[in-house]
Design a protein around this motif. Structure first.
Motif, PDB file in Angstrom:
ATOM      1  N   GLY A 777       0.793  -1.215   0.000  1.00 36.13           N
ATOM      2  CA  GLY A 777       0.000   0.000   0.000  1.00 36.13           C
ATOM      3  C   GLY A 777       0.822   1.261   0.000  1.00 36.13           C
ATOM      4  N   GLY A 778       2.160   1.129  -0.124  1.00 34.82           N
ATOM      5  CA  GLY A 778       3.011   2.310  -0.167  1.00 34.82           C
ATOM      6  C   GLY A 778       3.207   2.937   1.200  1.00 34.82           C
ATOM      7  N   LYS A 779       3.180   2.123   2.240  1.00 32.02           N
ATOM      8  CA  LYS A 779       3.311   2.668   3.593  1.00 32.02           C
ATOM      9  C   LYS A 779       4.723   3.188   3.831  1.00 32.02           C
ATOM     10  CE  LYS A 779      -0.891   1.644   4.514  1.00 32.02           C
ATOM     11  NZ  LYS A 779      -1.220   1.050   3.223  1.00 32.02           N
ATOM     12  N   GLY A 780       4.856   3.927   4.897  1.00 33.45           N
ATOM     13  CA  GLY A 780       6.112   4.593   5.190  1.00 33.45           C
ATOM     14  C   GLY A 780       7.207   3.662   5.655  1.00 33.45           C
ATOM     15  N   LYS A 781       8.298   4.267   6.006  1.00 31.29           N
ATOM     16  CA  LYS A 781       9.505   3.556   6.387  1.00 31.29           C
ATOM     17  C   LYS A 781       9.304   2.802   7.686  1.00 31.29           C
ATOM     18  CE  LYS A 781      14.378   4.662   7.201  1.00 31.29           C
ATOM     19  NZ  LYS A 781      15.332   5.775   7.299  1.00 31.29           N
ATOM     20  N   ASN A 782       9.850   1.599   7.758  1.00 31.16           N
ATOM     21  CA  ASN A 782       9.778   0.784   8.959  1.00 31.16           C
ATOM     22  C   ASN A 782      10.760   1.332   9.989  1.00 31.16           C
ATOM     23  OD1 ASN A 782       9.791  -1.235  10.901  1.00 31.16           O
ATOM     24  ND2 ASN A 782      10.986  -2.645   9.658  1.00 31.16           N
ATOM     25  N   SER A 783      10.273   1.736  11.164  1.00 36.35           N
ATOM     26  CA  SER A 783      11.135   2.350  12.176  1.00 36.35           C
ATOM     27  C   SER A 783      12.115   1.356  12.776  1.00 36.35           C
ATOM     28  CB  SER A 783      10.286   2.967  13.295  1.00 36.35           C
ATOM     29  OG  SER A 783       9.491   1.988  13.931  1.00 36.35           O
ATOM     30  N   LEU A 784      11.870   0.063  12.616  1.00 36.01           N
ATOM     31  CA  LEU A 784      12.756  -0.973  13.154  1.00 36.01           C
ATOM     32  C   LEU A 784      13.495  -1.697  12.036  1.00 36.01           C
ATOM     33  CD1 LEU A 784      10.504  -2.508  15.962  1.00 36.01           C
ATOM     34  CD2 LEU A 784      12.089  -0.590  16.087  1.00 36.01           C
ATOM     35  N   GLU A 785      13.717  -1.026  10.917  1.00 37.94           N
ATOM     36  CA  GLU A 785      14.308  -1.709   9.771  1.00 37.94           C
ATOM     37  C   GLU A 785      15.710  -2.226  10.060  1.00 37.94           C
ATOM     38  OE1 GLU A 785      14.544   0.896   6.475  1.00 37.94           O
ATOM     39  OE2 GLU A 785      15.838   2.348   7.456  1.00 37.94           O
ATOM     40  N   LEU A 786      16.527  -1.464  10.805  1.00 40.51           N
ATOM     41  CA  LEU A 786      17.875  -1.918  11.114  1.00 40.51           C
ATOM     42  C   LEU A 786      17.829  -3.166  11.991  1.00 40.51           C
ATOM     43  CD1 LEU A 786      20.920  -1.597  11.079  1.00 40.51           C
ATOM     44  CD2 LEU A 786      20.717   0.021  12.985  1.00 40.51           C
ATOM     45  N   PHE A 787      16.884  -3.176  12.924  1.00 38.74           N
ATOM     46  CA  PHE A 787      16.724  -4.311  13.815  1.00 38.74           C
ATOM     47  C   PHE A 787      16.350  -5.560  13.019  1.00 38.74           C
ATOM     48  CE2 PHE A 787      14.555  -5.956  17.875  1.00 38.74           C
ATOM     49  CZ  PHE A 787      15.771  -6.366  18.401  1.00 38.74           C
ATOM     50  N   VAL A 788      15.433  -5.408  12.089  1.00 42.49           N
ATOM     51  CA  VAL A 788      15.025  -6.535  11.244  1.00 42.49           C
ATOM     52  C   VAL A 788      16.191  -6.979  10.369  1.00 42.49           C
ATOM     53  CG1 VAL A 788      13.425  -7.292   9.454  1.00 42.49           C
ATOM     54  CG2 VAL A 788      12.641  -5.750  11.230  1.00 42.49           C
ATOM     55  N   LEU A 789      16.921  -6.013   9.839  1.00 41.93           N
ATOM     56  CA  LEU A 789      18.039  -6.326   8.956  1.00 41.93           C
ATOM     57  C   LEU A 789      19.074  -7.195   9.658  1.00 41.93           C
ATOM     58  CD1 LEU A 789      19.264  -5.588   6.113  1.00 41.93           C
ATOM     59  CD2 LEU A 789      20.556  -3.843   7.333  1.00 41.93           C
ATOM     60  N   LEU A 790      19.410  -6.850  10.892  1.00 44.38           N
ATOM     61  CA  LEU A 790      20.379  -7.636  11.654  1.00 44.38           C
ATOM     62  C   LEU A 790      19.877  -9.058  11.886  1.00 44.38           C
ATOM     63  CD1 LEU A 790      21.437  -4.919  14.251  1.00 44.38           C
ATOM     64  CD2 LEU A 790      22.806  -5.777  12.350  1.00 44.38           C
ATOM     65  N   LYS A 791      18.588  -9.185  12.185  1.00 45.95           N
ATOM     66  CA  LYS A 791      18.016 -10.509  12.398  1.00 45.95           C
ATOM     67  C   LYS A 791      18.042 -11.334  11.105  1.00 45.95           C
ATOM     68  CE  LYS A 791      14.893  -9.748  16.317  1.00 45.95           C
ATOM     69  NZ  LYS A 791      15.285 -10.945  17.071  1.00 45.95           N
ATOM     70  N   VAL A 792      17.766 -10.705   9.992  1.00 44.84           N
ATOM     71  CA  VAL A 792      17.745 -11.425   8.723  1.00 44.84           C
ATOM     72  C   VAL A 792      19.145 -11.927   8.373  1.00 44.84           C
ATOM     73  CG1 VAL A 792      17.406 -11.166   6.240  1.00 44.84           C
ATOM     74  CG2 VAL A 792      15.698 -10.285   7.833  1.00 44.84           C
ATOM     75  N   HIS A 793      20.156 -11.097   8.571  1.00 50.40           N
ATOM     76  CA  HIS A 793      21.529 -11.541   8.310  1.00 50.40           C
ATOM     77  C   HIS A 793      21.895 -12.715   9.206  1.00 50.40           C
ATOM     78  CE1 HIS A 793      23.102  -8.784   5.322  1.00 50.40           C
ATOM     79  NE2 HIS A 793      22.511  -7.778   5.934  1.00 50.40           N
ATOM     80  N   SER A 794      21.446 -12.682  10.454  1.00 52.52           N
ATOM     81  CA  SER A 794      21.676 -13.805  11.353  1.00 52.52           C
ATOM     82  C   SER A 794      20.959 -15.052  10.860  1.00 52.52           C
ATOM     83  CB  SER A 794      21.196 -13.451  12.767  1.00 52.52           C
ATOM     84  OG  SER A 794      21.256 -14.577  13.617  1.00 52.52           O
ATOM     85  N   GLY A 795      19.737 -14.864  10.330  1.00 53.91           N
ATOM     86  CA  GLY A 795      18.991 -15.992   9.799  1.00 53.91           C
ATOM     87  C   GLY A 795      19.704 -16.655   8.621  1.00 53.91           C
ATOM     88  N   LEU A 796      20.330 -15.851   7.770  1.00 63.23           N
ATOM     89  CA  LEU A 796      21.081 -16.410   6.645  1.00 63.23           C
ATOM     90  C   LEU A 796      22.280 -17.223   7.134  1.00 63.23           C
ATOM     91  CD1 LEU A 796      20.986 -13.321   4.237  1.00 63.23           C
ATOM     92  CD2 LEU A 796      19.770 -15.486   3.935  1.00 63.23           C
ATOM     93  N   LEU A 797      22.903 -16.782   8.215  1.00 66.17           N
ATOM     94  CA  LEU A 797      23.997 -17.560   8.801  1.00 66.17           C
ATOM     95  C   LEU A 797      23.487 -18.866   9.391  1.00 66.17           C
ATOM     96  CD1 LEU A 797      26.067 -14.744  10.578  1.00 66.17           C
ATOM     97  CD2 LEU A 797      26.655 -15.974   8.491  1.00 66.17           C
ATOM     98  N   ASP A 798      22.278 -18.837   9.977  1.00 62.89           N
ATOM     99  CA  ASP A 798      21.668 -20.078  10.485  1.00 62.89           C
ATOM    100  C   ASP A 798      21.486 -21.090   9.361  1.00 62.89           C
ATOM    101  OD1 ASP A 798      21.544 -19.109  13.043  1.00 62.89           O
ATOM    102  OD2 ASP A 798      19.460 -18.454  12.907  1.00 62.89           O
ATOM    103  N   ILE A 799      21.054 -20.608   8.214  1.00 61.59           N
ATOM    104  CA  ILE A 799      20.849 -21.500   7.071  1.00 61.59           C
ATOM    105  C   ILE A 799      22.184 -22.096   6.620  1.00 61.59           C
ATOM    106  CG2 ILE A 799      20.168 -21.564   4.640  1.00 61.59           C
ATOM    107  CD1 ILE A 799      18.023 -19.477   5.317  1.00 61.59           C
ATOM    108  N   GLU A 800      23.203 -21.250   6.560  1.00 59.25           N
ATOM    109  CA  GLU A 800      24.530 -21.735   6.154  1.00 59.25           C
ATOM    110  C   GLU A 800      25.042 -22.795   7.128  1.00 59.25           C
ATOM    111  OE1 GLU A 800      29.046 -19.917   5.618  1.00 59.25           O
ATOM    112  OE2 GLU A 800      27.309 -18.575   5.619  1.00 59.25           O
ATOM    113  N   THR A 801      24.850 -22.546   8.431  1.00 56.82           N
ATOM    114  CA  THR A 801      25.282 -23.518   9.440  1.00 56.82           C
ATOM    115  C   THR A 801      24.505 -24.824   9.316  1.00 56.82           C
ATOM    116  OG1 THR A 801      25.831 -21.713  10.965  1.00 56.82           O
ATOM    117  CG2 THR A 801      25.570 -23.910  11.914  1.00 56.82           C
ATOM    118  N   ALA A 802      23.194 -24.715   9.103  1.00 57.21           N
ATOM    119  CA  ALA A 802      22.360 -25.918   8.971  1.00 57.21           C
ATOM    120  C   ALA A 802      22.775 -26.728   7.741  1.00 57.21           C
ATOM    121  CB  ALA A 802      20.889 -25.521   8.878  1.00 57.21           C
ATOM    122  N   ARG A 803      23.099 -26.067   6.660  1.00 58.30           N
ATOM    123  CA  ARG A 803      23.527 -26.789   5.453  1.00 58.30           C
ATOM    124  C   ARG A 803      24.867 -27.478   5.677  1.00 58.30           C
ATOM    125  NH1 ARG A 803      21.594 -22.146   1.197  1.00 58.30           N
ATOM    126  NH2 ARG A 803      19.533 -23.044   0.711  1.00 58.30           N
TER     127      ARG A 803
END
Length: 826
Positions: A777-803
C-alpha cells in the motif's frame, strides 16, 4: 480485503513434517570452524623481570604498571574511590619513595582480591628495596640485583626496578634513552614523569563515567583526558615513526600498515607507546562521535581509526614474526615482549575483527578493501587464547584451576578486558542480535574465574545476573542485580542493574515493580529521557490506575522532546517510542505496550515457559477482543477466494503479500472501524505477538517440540500478511512475521524456502543501504528496519550452518584455542 488462500506449502508446514521431536539448545552450540589458526601470543612473553632496565623511562613504566595493576584490581573489585584516589595522586618518580603516598589502608587491602593483594605486596617490597638502595650507595653487580629481585617477586608484575642508578654497561645506552632523552630530562627537572599508562587509565575511567552519565561535560572531559594520553605517548614513540598528524593519518589509507620491521627497531617502552597512542586515539574517536552528534564527524574519526589500526596491525605483524621465530627454535628473549603488550594487541586487533563483522555486507566489503579485517569467530577465539580459554576443553581439575588463578601469564593490564568481551557478546549482544555459536556455559566459566578474583565487582556480578536472565532464571537474576552495591560516586553505574530489573518485571507482568524501576530511571538517569519517559508512561498505563492518567498524558507529550542523536542519526528505539507516544496522544490508548516494547530487547527469548504461557493468555484475550470488533464484511471475505487479477498479483509477488485486492475502494470502505483509525495496526500487532509467543513456546530450547503452538504461530503470521496492506504505522509486524515464519521453516529443514523469504526482505534497499521494502500500500519507512536487517543476516547464517551440518561438516573447531597447558605460558 480477501485473504490469500492457504497455500499447499503452508498446509504442509502445519502437518508437522520435518520438525524435530526435541528442540536443540540455542544456549550451548558447537564452536565454529575457524578459517585460519589462532595466534598464541601469550607464549611469547619474554619480559626479563630480573634485568635492570637501561633507561629511566623503562624503570618508570615498570613501576607504573605495578601500581596500576593494584589500582585496576581495586576498581574492578568495587573499591572505586580508593582506586581513583591512588590514580589522582599520580605516579611515583623513579628514585623517590612513594611508600607513604600510595600504600593502601590495611582495612581495605584485606578485603581486596587475591590479585590486588599480590600486586600491592610486590609494590611494597619494591619500595623497600628502593629505600635500601638509596641508603646503600655502594654499586652492586647486576647479578646480585637480579637474584634479590627474583627472590622478592611473586609474579611478572614484580619487575619494577626502582633504582635510578645507571647501568653497569658503561656508555652503552638504550634506544629509549636516546629517543626520549629530552622528555626524560624534562621529566626529572619538573618532577613530572612521562606516565603514559597513568594518563590512559585516567582517560578510561573518565570515559566510563561519560558513558554511565551520558553528560556532555563528562564526555568532553573524557576526550581531553585521552588527548593528554595521546600527547604523552607520542613523546615516547620512536622518532622515525611519529607521523605528521592528519597528513600521516590520511596517508595510512594509501600506505596500508606499519611493517613488522619498524617495531623490531624499537625498545620496550616505544612499543608500549605505540600501543597506547593507538588505543587512546580509538577511544577518543568514539567519545568524539557521541559528543559532536554529527554524521560528518564519523567520517573524520574514521581517518583516525584507520591510522590507529595501522599501528595495531603493525604490532600484530611484529608479534607474528616473533612467533615464527619461536617455532623455528630461535631465542626471542631480546624482544622483551611482556604480558601487557600481548593483552593490548590481542584486545585491539580482536575488537576490530568483531565489531566490523556486524556491519552490513556492502560496508564490510568496502572496509576490507582498504585493509580492515572482519572475522568475528576468529576474533573471539583470539581473545580466548589470551586467557588460555577453550570452549572444547574438559573441566579443569582443582590443581589446574589453582594454577590458573596464580599464573602471572594471565595478569596483563588489559587481561580482564579480554575476558569481558566474549562475555558481553555471549550474554548481552546475542540477545539483541541473534548470533551463531553461542555457548553460555563457556561465558559463565570465564566470568566465574573473574568473580573469584573480584567477588564484589559490579561488572562481573552484572554479567552473572545477565547470564541468569538469558537462561530464563529471572528471579535469580533480579536477586543478583539487587545484591550489587555501587559506590555513591558511581551511582549512575547502578542504573544498568535497575534497567535489567525493570525488563524482568515487565516480562513477569509485575507492573508495580516495573513502574517503580522506570520512575527511578526517569528521575536519576540521563541515558535516554525519551525511552524512560515512555517506559514510565506505559508501566503506569499497564497498572490501570485512572488517577495517574494525567501524569501519563503529560509524559507521553514529552517523549519526543527527549530524543537525541548519535553520529547524526536518531536511535531506533527512541524513534519507536516517539511514534507510539504520538499514537497514544491521538487515540488515548495503546495495545499491549509492555510486550510491544520488549520486542526491542528480545526478551521473549529469555522468558521461561510459565511466563510465556501467561503472556500468551494475556495476548490471546486481546486477540479475541479485536476479532469481535472486526467488521462482518471483512470476516465474510476471509472465506472468499481471490479474484483472478488478485491471484496474478499474488503469484507475481511470490505469495508474500497475503492477498491483494481488485476493488480497493470497496475494501477500504468495508474495513472501516468507527473511532479506531489504527485498528488494523493493533489487529496485526496482536496477532504478531500471539505468533511470536507461540513460536517461543513451540521451540523452547531443550524442551519437547509443541506442534499446537507451532500451528498457532503460523496461523497468526498468516493473518498479519492478510491484513498488512491496511496497516498505517506499525509496518514492523509484517517484516517480523516473515522473519519468524522463515525461522520455523529452518527448524523444519526447508532451508531454500527460508532463504528465499530472507532475500525478499533484503531485496529492496533505500539509499542509506539499510532499507527494507515498504508494504504494497506504499506505507512509510519501517522504524525498526535496522533491527530486522540484523536478524535477517543472522537468519542467513543459520541456514549456512544448517547446510554445513546436513552435509556432514558439523561445526568443529579447525584448531583448538588452547594449544598447551597454562604451564607453557612462559
Amino acid at each position: 480485503m480477501p485473504p490469500s488462500a492457504k497455500t499447499e506449502k503452508d498446509n504442509e508446514a502445519n502437518q508437522g513434517q520435518g520438525f524435530p521431536a526435541y528442540n536443540a539448545s540455542r544456549r550451548q552450540q558447537p564452536p565454529p570452524k575457524l578459517k585460519k589458526p589462532v595466534p598464541h601470543y601469550r607464549h611469547l612473553v619474554r619480559w626479563n623481570k630480573d634485568r635492570v632496565p637501561d633507561s629511566v623511562e623503562e624503570q618508570q613504566m615498570n613501576q607504573d604498571l605495578t601500581l596500576l595493576r593494584h589500582i585496576l584490581d581495586l576498581f574492578m573489585n568495587n573499591k572505586m574511590a580508593e582506586a581513583e584516589g591512588l590514580l589522582a595522586r599520580g605516579p611515583v618518580l623513579v628514585g623517590e619513595s612513594g611508600e607513604n603516598e600510595h600504600k593502601a589502608e590495611p582495612s581495605s587491602s584485606s578485603s581486596s582480591s587475591t590479585a590486588a593483594q599480590k600486586a600491592m605486596e610486590t609494590f611494597g617490597e619494591k619500595q623497600q628495596q628502593q629505600k635500601e638502595q638509596q641508603e646503600d650507595p655502594e654499586p652492586r653487580h647486576p647479578q646480585e640485583k637480579s637474584q634479590e629481585s627474583h627472590h622478592a617477586s611473586g609474579d611478572d608484575f614484580s619487575s619494577v626496578t626502582s633504582s635510578s642508578a645507571p647501568s653497569n654497561n658503561g656508555n652503552k645506552k638504550s634506544s629509549s634513552a636516546t629517543s626520549s632523552s629530552e622528555g626524560g630530562k624534562k621529566g626529572k627537572e619538573s618532577k613530572e614523569p612521562m606516565a603514559m599508562y597513568f594518563e590512559l587509565a585516567k582517560g578510561i575511567i573518565q570515559g566510563l563515567r561519560a558513558l554511565v552519565t551520558f553528560d556532555p561535560e563528562e564526555i568532553e572531559l573524557g576526550m581531553k583526558a585521552f588527548e593528554k594520553a595521546i600527547k604523552t605517548a607520542d613523546k615516547q614513540r620512536k622518532g622515525s615513526i611519529i607521523g605528521l598528524g592528519s597528513v600521516k593519518a590520511v596517508g595510512s589509507f594509501v600506505v596500508g600498515t606499519i611493517g613488522a620491521g619498524s617495531f623490531r627497531g624499537m625498545n620496550r617502552v616505544q612499543k608500549h607507546a605505540e600501543l597506547i597512542y593507538a588505543e587512546a586515539t580509538i577511544l577518543r574517536s568514539l567519545l568524539s562521535v557521541l559528543y559532536h552528534l554529527d554524521v560528518w564527524m564519523v567520517f573524520e574519526e574514521c581517518i583516525n581509526l584507520r591510522h590507529a589500526f595501522t599501528i595495531i596491525q603493525g604490532l600484530k605483524s611484529f608479534m607474528d614474526s616473533v612467533e615464527s621465530e619461536l617455532r623455528a627454535g630461535k631465542n626471542i628473549d631480546h624482544h622483551q615482549i611482556d604480558e601487557h603488550l600481548v593483552s593490548g594487541v590481542t584486545l585491539s586487533y580482536s575488537l576490530y575483527n568483531i565489531i566490523i563483522s556486524f556491519l552490513p555486507d556492502i560496508i564490510v566489503k568496502m572496509l576490507q578493501f582498504i585493509g580492515f579485517p572482519s572475522d568475528r569467530d576468529w576474533g573471539m577465539a583470539m581473545l580466548g587464547a589470551c586467557g588460555d580459554w577453550d570452549p572444547m576443553a574438559p573441566p579443569e581439575s582443582s590443581a589446574e584451576h589453582a594454577e590458573r588463578l596464580a599464573s602471572s601469564a594471565n595478569d596483563g593490564i588489559r587481561r580482564q578486558f579480554c575476558d569481558m568481551v566474549p562475555i558481553i557478546f555471549q550474554v548481552i549482544v546475542s540477545s539483541f542480535i541473534p548470533m551463531n555459536h553461542i555457548d553460555l556455559g563457556y561465558a559463565q566459566k570465564i566470568n566465574d574465574y573473574n568473580l573469584e578474583l573480584y567477588p564484589e565487582s559490579p561488572f562481573f556480578l552484572f554479567f552473572k545476573g545477565r547470564h541468569l536472565q538469558v537462561t530464563s532464571q529471572l528471579d535469580e537474576a533480579v536477586a543478583t542485580y539487587n545484591s550489587v552495591q555501587v559506590e555513591p560516586r558511581w551511582h549512575n553505574l547502578s542504573h544498568i542493574f535497575v534497567f535489567e530489573s525493570l525488563m524482568c518485571a515487565m516480562m513477569q507482568a509485575d507492573h508495580d515493580t516495573a513502574c517503580e524501576k522506570s520512575r527511578q530511571l526517569l528521575k536519576e538517569s540521563r541515558w535516554s529521557k525519551c525511552a524512560f519517559r515512555y517506559l514510565t508512561a506505559i508501566t503506569g498505563y499497564e497498572r490501570g490506575d485512572n488517577t495517574e492518567k494525567k501524569k501519563i498524558d503529560n509524559l507521553m507529550e514529552k517523549v519526543e522532546g527527549g530524543m537525541q542523536k548519535v553520529a547524526g542519526m536518531n536511535l531506533f528505539f527512541e524513534t519507536f517510542c516517539t511514534r507510539k507516544s504520538k499514537r497514544y496522544i491521538k487515540e488515548g490508548h495503546l495495545l499491549l505496550p509492555s510486550y510491544d516494547f520488549m520486542l526491542l530487547w528480545n526478551t521473549f527469548d529469555m522468558m521461561p515457559p510459565k511466563v510465556l504461557q501467561k503472556a500468551l493468555d494475556t495476548i490471546s484475550s486481546e486477540v479475541s477482543r479485536l476479532q469481535a470488533m472486526l467488521p462482518q464484511k471483512m470476516k465474510n471475505r476471509e472465506s472468499q477466494p481471490l479474484a483472478p487479477k488478485d491471484q496474478t498479483i499474488e503469484a507475481a509477488s511470490g505469495g508474500y503479500l497475503g492477498g491483494m485486492f481488485s476493488n480497493k475502494n470497496a475494501i477500504l470502505r468495508d474495513s472501516k472501524v468507527s473511532d479506531y483509525e489504527n485498528f488494523y495496526d493493533d489487529y496485526c500487532l496482536a496477532f504478531f505477538l500471539q505468533g511470536l509467543v507461540a513460536y517461543h513456546i513451540a521451540f523452547f530450547p531443550e524442551e519437547a517440540f509443541h506442534q499446537g503452538m507451532c500451528d498457532l504461530a503460523m496461523e497468526s503470521f498468516q493473518t498479519v500478511f492478510r491484513y498488512a496492506p491496511l496497516i498505517n504505522d506499525d509496518t514492523y509486524t509484517y517484516y517480523f512475521s516473515h522473519y519468524y515464519k522463515a525461522k520455523i521453516w529452518i527448524h523444519q529443514g526447508r532451508l531454500d524456502e527460508a532463504q528465499t523469504r530472507f532475500k525478499y526482505l533484503l531485496s529492496h534497499s533505500n539509499t542509506n543501504l539499510l532499507g527494507l521494502p515498504a508494504l504494497v500500500g506504499g506505507k512509510g519507512k519501517n522504524s525498526l528496519e535496522l533491527f530486522v536487517l540484523l536478524k535477517v543476516h543472522s537468519g542467513l547464517l543459520d541456514i549456512e550452518t544448517a547446510r554445513t551440518a546436513a552435509a556432514g561438516g558439523a561445526s568443529v573447531m579447525g584448531s583448538s584455542i588452547r594449544s598447551d597447558s597454562i604451564r607453557s605460558s612462559k
